[in-house]
Each structure stands twice: as C-alpha cells, then as structure tokens.
Design an enzyme around this catalytic site. Structure first.
Site, PDB file in Angstrom:
ATOM      1  N   CYS A 110       0.813  -1.231   0.000  1.00  0.00           N
ATOM      2  CA  CYS A 110       0.000   0.000   0.000  1.00  0.00           C
ATOM      3  C   CYS A 110       0.838   1.269   0.000  1.00  0.00           C
ATOM      4  O   CYS A 110       0.323   2.344  -0.307  1.00  0.00           O
ATOM      5  CB  CYS A 110      -0.930   0.006   1.203  1.00  0.00           C
ATOM      6  SG  CYS A 110      -2.003  -1.416   1.250  1.00  0.00           S
ATOM      7  N   HIS A 244      -3.606   7.055   3.522  1.00  0.00           N
ATOM      8  CA  HIS A 244      -3.994   5.737   2.999  1.00  0.00           C
ATOM      9  C   HIS A 244      -5.403   5.438   3.492  1.00  0.00           C
ATOM     10  O   HIS A 244      -5.710   5.601   4.673  1.00  0.00           O
ATOM     11  CB  HIS A 244      -2.997   4.700   3.511  1.00  0.00           C
ATOM     12  CG  HIS A 244      -3.295   3.302   3.058  1.00  0.00           C
ATOM     13  ND1 HIS A 244      -3.819   3.031   1.808  1.00  0.00           N
ATOM     14  CD2 HIS A 244      -3.146   2.109   3.677  1.00  0.00           C
ATOM     15  CE1 HIS A 244      -3.977   1.719   1.685  1.00  0.00           C
ATOM     16  NE2 HIS A 244      -3.581   1.142   2.802  1.00  0.00           N
ATOM     17  N   ASN A 274     -10.131  -0.261   0.811  1.00  0.00           N
ATOM     18  CA  ASN A 274      -8.671  -0.175   0.717  1.00  0.00           C
ATOM     19  C   ASN A 274      -8.226  -0.707  -0.653  1.00  0.00           C
ATOM     20  O   ASN A 274      -8.332  -1.901  -0.925  1.00  0.00           O
ATOM     21  CB  ASN A 274      -8.064  -1.013   1.859  1.00  0.00           C
ATOM     22  CG  ASN A 274      -6.548  -0.992   1.856  1.00  0.00           C
ATOM     23  OD1 ASN A 274      -5.920  -0.557   0.899  1.00  0.00           O
ATOM     24  ND2 ASN A 274      -5.964  -1.478   2.940  1.00  0.00           N
TER      25      ASN A 274
HETATM   26  N1  ACO Z   1     -18.615  -8.723  10.063  1.00  0.00           N
HETATM   27  C1  ACO Z   1     -19.065  -8.976  11.294  1.00  0.00           C
HETATM   28  N2  ACO Z   1     -18.245  -9.312  12.310  1.00  0.00           N
HETATM   29  C2  ACO Z   1     -16.938  -9.391  12.067  1.00  0.00           C
HETATM   30  C3  ACO Z   1     -16.400  -9.139  10.798  1.00  0.00           C
HETATM   31  C4  ACO Z   1     -17.282  -8.811   9.764  1.00  0.00           C
HETATM   32  N3  ACO Z   1     -16.881  -8.519   8.501  1.00  0.00           N
HETATM   33  N4  ACO Z   1     -15.056  -9.287  10.859  1.00  0.00           N
HETATM   34  C5  ACO Z   1     -14.746  -9.601  12.120  1.00  0.00           C
HETATM   35  N5  ACO Z   1     -15.896  -9.685  12.860  1.00  0.00           N
HETATM   36  C6  ACO Z   1     -16.043  -9.983  14.260  1.00  0.00           C
HETATM   37  C7  ACO Z   1     -14.866 -10.747  14.815  1.00  0.00           C
HETATM   38  O1  ACO Z   1     -15.040 -12.127  14.587  1.00  0.00           O
HETATM   39  C8  ACO Z   1     -14.923 -10.388  16.280  1.00  0.00           C
HETATM   40  O2  ACO Z   1     -15.918 -11.198  16.913  1.00  0.00           O
HETATM   41  P1  ACO Z   1     -15.663 -11.777  18.395  1.00  0.00           P
HETATM   42  O3  ACO Z   1     -15.522 -10.568  19.269  1.00  0.00           O
HETATM   43  O4  ACO Z   1     -16.891 -12.599  18.632  1.00  0.00           O
HETATM   44  O5  ACO Z   1     -14.394 -12.558  18.275  1.00  0.00           O
HETATM   45  C9  ACO Z   1     -15.460  -8.957  16.284  1.00  0.00           C
HETATM   46  O6  ACO Z   1     -16.061  -8.759  15.003  1.00  0.00           O
HETATM   47  C10 ACO Z   1     -14.388  -7.908  16.485  1.00  0.00           C
HETATM   48  O7  ACO Z   1     -13.286  -8.232  15.658  1.00  0.00           O
HETATM   49  P2  ACO Z   1     -11.994  -7.377  15.676  1.00  0.00           P
HETATM   50  O8  ACO Z   1     -10.982  -7.997  14.777  1.00  0.00           O
HETATM   51  O9  ACO Z   1     -11.581  -7.096  17.087  1.00  0.00           O
HETATM   52  O10 ACO Z   1     -12.520  -6.023  15.036  1.00  0.00           O
HETATM   53  P3  ACO Z   1     -11.775  -4.654  14.952  1.00  0.00           P
HETATM   54  O11 ACO Z   1     -12.621  -3.618  15.555  1.00  0.00           O
HETATM   55  O12 ACO Z   1     -10.343  -4.751  15.371  1.00  0.00           O
HETATM   56  O13 ACO Z   1     -11.765  -4.399  13.371  1.00  0.00           O
HETATM   57  C11 ACO Z   1     -10.431  -4.614  11.396  1.00  0.00           C
HETATM   58  C12 ACO Z   1     -11.137  -5.341  12.516  1.00  0.00           C
HETATM   59  C13 ACO Z   1     -11.467  -3.781  10.651  1.00  0.00           C
HETATM   60  C14 ACO Z   1      -9.795  -5.630  10.468  1.00  0.00           C
HETATM   61  C15 ACO Z   1      -9.356  -3.667  12.007  1.00  0.00           C
HETATM   62  O14 ACO Z   1      -8.539  -4.394  12.889  1.00  0.00           O
HETATM   63  C16 ACO Z   1      -8.471  -3.045  10.946  1.00  0.00           C
HETATM   64  O15 ACO Z   1      -8.898  -2.173  10.193  1.00  0.00           O
HETATM   65  N6  ACO Z   1      -7.181  -3.424  10.900  1.00  0.00           N
HETATM   66  C17 ACO Z   1      -6.234  -2.813   9.963  1.00  0.00           C
HETATM   67  C18 ACO Z   1      -6.398  -3.422   8.602  1.00  0.00           C
HETATM   68  C19 ACO Z   1      -5.562  -2.670   7.603  1.00  0.00           C
HETATM   69  O16 ACO Z   1      -5.449  -1.470   7.654  1.00  0.00           O
HETATM   70  N7  ACO Z   1      -4.944  -3.369   6.700  1.00  0.00           N
HETATM   71  C20 ACO Z   1      -4.081  -2.722   5.767  1.00  0.00           C
HETATM   72  C21 ACO Z   1      -3.583  -3.693   4.897  1.00  0.00           C
HETATM   73  S1  ACO Z   1      -2.533  -2.896   3.793  1.00  0.00           S
HETATM   74  C22 ACO Z   1      -1.965  -3.919   2.592  1.00  0.00           C
HETATM   75  O17 ACO Z   1      -0.815  -3.803   2.314  1.00  0.00           O
HETATM   76  C23 ACO Z   1      -2.799  -4.918   1.892  1.00  0.00           C
END
Ligand code: ACO
Length: 326
Positions: A110, A244, A274
């Site tokens: 990214c 980003h 993203n």
């Molecule tokens: N729909 C419903 N529930 C979901 C979903 C979904 N799509 N995805 C996860 N959940 C659930 C989980 O299972 C979890 O349930 P539990 O509490 O029963 O275990 C709950 O929601 C909370 O999950 P978390 O992972 O704690 O959610 P969080 O608030 O941390 O958000 C997210 C997750 C959106 C992935 C966040 O951590 C994030 O944005 N991380 C950064 C990702 C990013 O920026 N990536 C860049 C990649 S760059 C590249 O080079 C490709």
C-alpha cells in the site's frame, strides 16, 4: 531540482459491491462494516484487467497534465501483482499508451505510490528525466479469501496515476520497512518446480487485523509528523492530509494524535475501501478534480502496508485546478 505534480487521473472498475451484497456472501452486515471501517461500498473487477485500468488512469493523468506519451522519460508502476510475472505492468502501460522510455515496477504494497515518488525524485535530482508517469494500481479482489469476513470486507480494486515534471514541490519524503511477514502476507501460491520441497500456502491475503491496526495508527501519526518536520513546517501549515484509505478509524485516530483537524483529511474510503497502492493517488486525484486543492496548498500524504512498509511525504500543490468550468 525535483518535481511538481502536473496531472492526475484515476481508473476504477464499474462494478460496485455494496455491504449489503457482501452480507449475502459472508456472515457480516452493513452496520458492522460501516462502524468498524467506514466502508460502504467498493469496486471489483469483472471485465476489466489490471492493464486496462492502469492504461485508463495513465491516459487521464497525461491529459490532465497536458503531456504526450512521447514526452515521457520514465514509467513507474506500483503494484503487487500484474497479469504476468513478466513483462511488468509498467511495460504493458508503455506499450498501450505508445511511450518510448524505460519502465519498471515498484512493489511496496500500500505504500507503493510514495515509494515510487521517492524513486522518481532521484531521477529528477540526477537530471535524467523531464517527465515521469507513476501509475499505482492493485486488484486485490483476485487474491482475497472471499470466505474470510475479517478481510474480504476491507478491500477494493482501482487506483490512479500522476504525471510529474521538473519543479520544486517535493518538500520531504520518508520511507520505512520493517521486514515482517507475520501480520500481513499474500503468498504466491504457485511453484512449478518438481524439486521444490516446501508445501504451498494458499494464494490469499492473510492478515492479523488488530496488529496491523496498531501499527497503522502509529505509522500514520509518526510518518506525517516526521515528513512535516523534515519539510521545515508544523502541523498548522498543512492544508490537506491525503492518508492511505484503509479504515476511517485509523484516519480519525491519527488526526487526533497529530492535532490536525479531521476536516483537513481527504477521505473516500467509504466508496472504495482499501485499494492498496492505488489508495493515496486515488484520493489525490479526487481531491484534485473536486476542486479541494488550491494552488500553493501544502499536502501531507502517508501510507502503510505489507512489508511492513510506510511512506510519507509533504508536497506543495502548484497546479491550476483540474475542475472543468461549467
Ligand atoms: N462482520 C461482522 N463481524 C466481524 C467481521 C465482519 N466482517 N469481521 C470480524 N468480525 C467480528 C470478529 O469475529 C470479532 O468477533 P468476536 O468478538 O466474537 O471474536 C469482532 O467482530 C471484532 O473483531 P476485531 O478484529 O476485534 O474487530 P476490529 O474492531 O479490530 O476491526 C479490522 C477489525 C477492521 C480488520 C481492524 O482491525 C483493521 O482495520 N485493521 C487494519 C487493517 C488494515 O489497515 N490493513 C491494511 C492492509 S494494507 C496492505 O498492504 C494490503
């Protein structure tokens, strides 16, 4: 002598995949995706290829810049994966637009657009180029596990291009990498060698979301802080931040850490999710064409991604508005 941005152009696939449609594919819902990420919809390739999108973005940027393909001295494409391992997507862009100059790819996930800007800066400083085309594009839809709700809701396809010309508008640029394949990784998944003894991993994106989240907020806050200080400026001098577009919560937390008013962050994550290396230039192009950017504005850009890589920079916007008069 370094560069100025002369023009920008985007390209995204036609198909809009909404949160509601995603909710029919995996156990998720619009409310969860919107509140946890800020994403409402994303674009996904159906008929379009990566090459078609890169060429469309390149042509739009060249037109915006008023630069002909024959004037280009260098093409850099930042992407994680083209249609072919070789030839590179940069060479395919060169062929399709009819340019006659060196062309190569940069892969910094990214952060690719800002890595490419830094590479281009070196060519300008060495006076080897007058015009450079950068195209940043990824189509992650073909390497997402569409059964994994924790990742498939986050990404979309698309990207944008920028044409650079001689100028003095790059005020600072800072790149980092930290050699981490544990929290974010996309394996190749193919190996035709009958001698190879390792087991192949599935070629889909693997991510530890909360680890990446913590890294991202820190990367965005410290990256922008350093880029602004290196430019000899303070946060108060920054007219726009083009971050980003991974998650609106990452952007909000970074704005708070930096003490920069949230209204100065340009965001389009709700429409595209993203788009990896396409993300920052896609936002830059939309800011350019919507009239948000004014001549003389100071813009901080920052990205983070697999590697783990980061890129941040500060530029002065010295281009006339690209908004078409009615
Ligand atoms: N729909 C419903 N529930 C979901 C979903 C979904 N799509 N995805 C996860 N959940 C659930 C989980 O299972 C979890 O349930 P539990 O509490 O029963 O275990 C709950 O929601 C909370 O999950 P978390 O992972 O704690 O959610 P969080 O608030 O941390 O958000 C997210 C997750 C959106 C992935 C966040 O951590 C994030 O944005 N991380 C950064 C990702 C990013 O920026 N990536 C860049 C990649 S760059 C590249 O080079 C490709």
């Amino acid at each position: 002598m370094s560069f100025s941005i002369l023009g920008t152009g985007k390209a995204v696939p036609d198909y809009i995949l909404t949160n509601d449609e995603l909710s029919t594919m995996v156990e998720t819902n619009d409310e969860w995706i919107k509140t946890r990420t800020g994403i409402e919809e994303r674009r996904v390739c159906r008929n379009e290829t990566l090459t078609e999108l890169t060429v469309r973005a390149a042509k739009n940027a060249l037109e915006d810049a008023g630069v002909a393909p024959s004037q280009l001295d260098l093409i850099i494409c930042s992407t994680m994966r083209g249609e072919n391992i070789t030839p590179s997507p940069a060479c395919m862009i060169q062929k399709e637009i009819g340019a006659d100059c060196p062309a190569f790819d940069v892969n910094a996930a990214c952060s690719g657009f800002i890595y490419a800007l830094d590479v281009a800066d070196g060519y300008f400083v060495r006076k080897k180029v007058r015009y450079v085309l950068i195209v940043s594009m990824d189509n992650l839809s073909n390497i997402i596990d569409w059964k994994d709700r924790s990742t498939c809701v986050l990404f979309g396809d698309g990207g944008a291009a920028a044409v650079l010309g001689e100028g003095e508008d790059l005020l600072s640029v800072n790149l980092t990498a930290s050699g981490n394949d544990e929290v974010l990784r996309i394996p190749h998944g193919t190996n035709s060698s009958p001698f190879y003894e390792h087991e192949e991993e599935k070629a889909v994106l693997h991510m530890a979301g909360s680890e990446v989240y913590k890294f991202a907020v820190n990367a965005m806050s410290s990256g922008i802080k350093k880029a602004v200080a290196d430019a000899g400026l303070t946060e108060a001098d920054v007219d726009h931040v083009i971050p980003h577009q991974a998650n609106i919560r990452i952007i909000n937390a970074s704005a708070k850490n930096l003490g920069i008013d949230r209204s100065r962050f340009f965001c389009n994550v709700s429409h595209y999710g993203n788009t990896s290396s396409g993300s920052v230039p896609l936002a830059l192009d939309e800011a350019n064409r919507s009239g948000v950017l004014k001549k003389g504005d100071i813009i901080a850009m920052c990205a983070f991604g697999a590697g783990l890589t980061t890129g941040s920079c500060v530029i002065r916007w010295s281009k006339d508005s690209s908004v078409q008069a009615e």
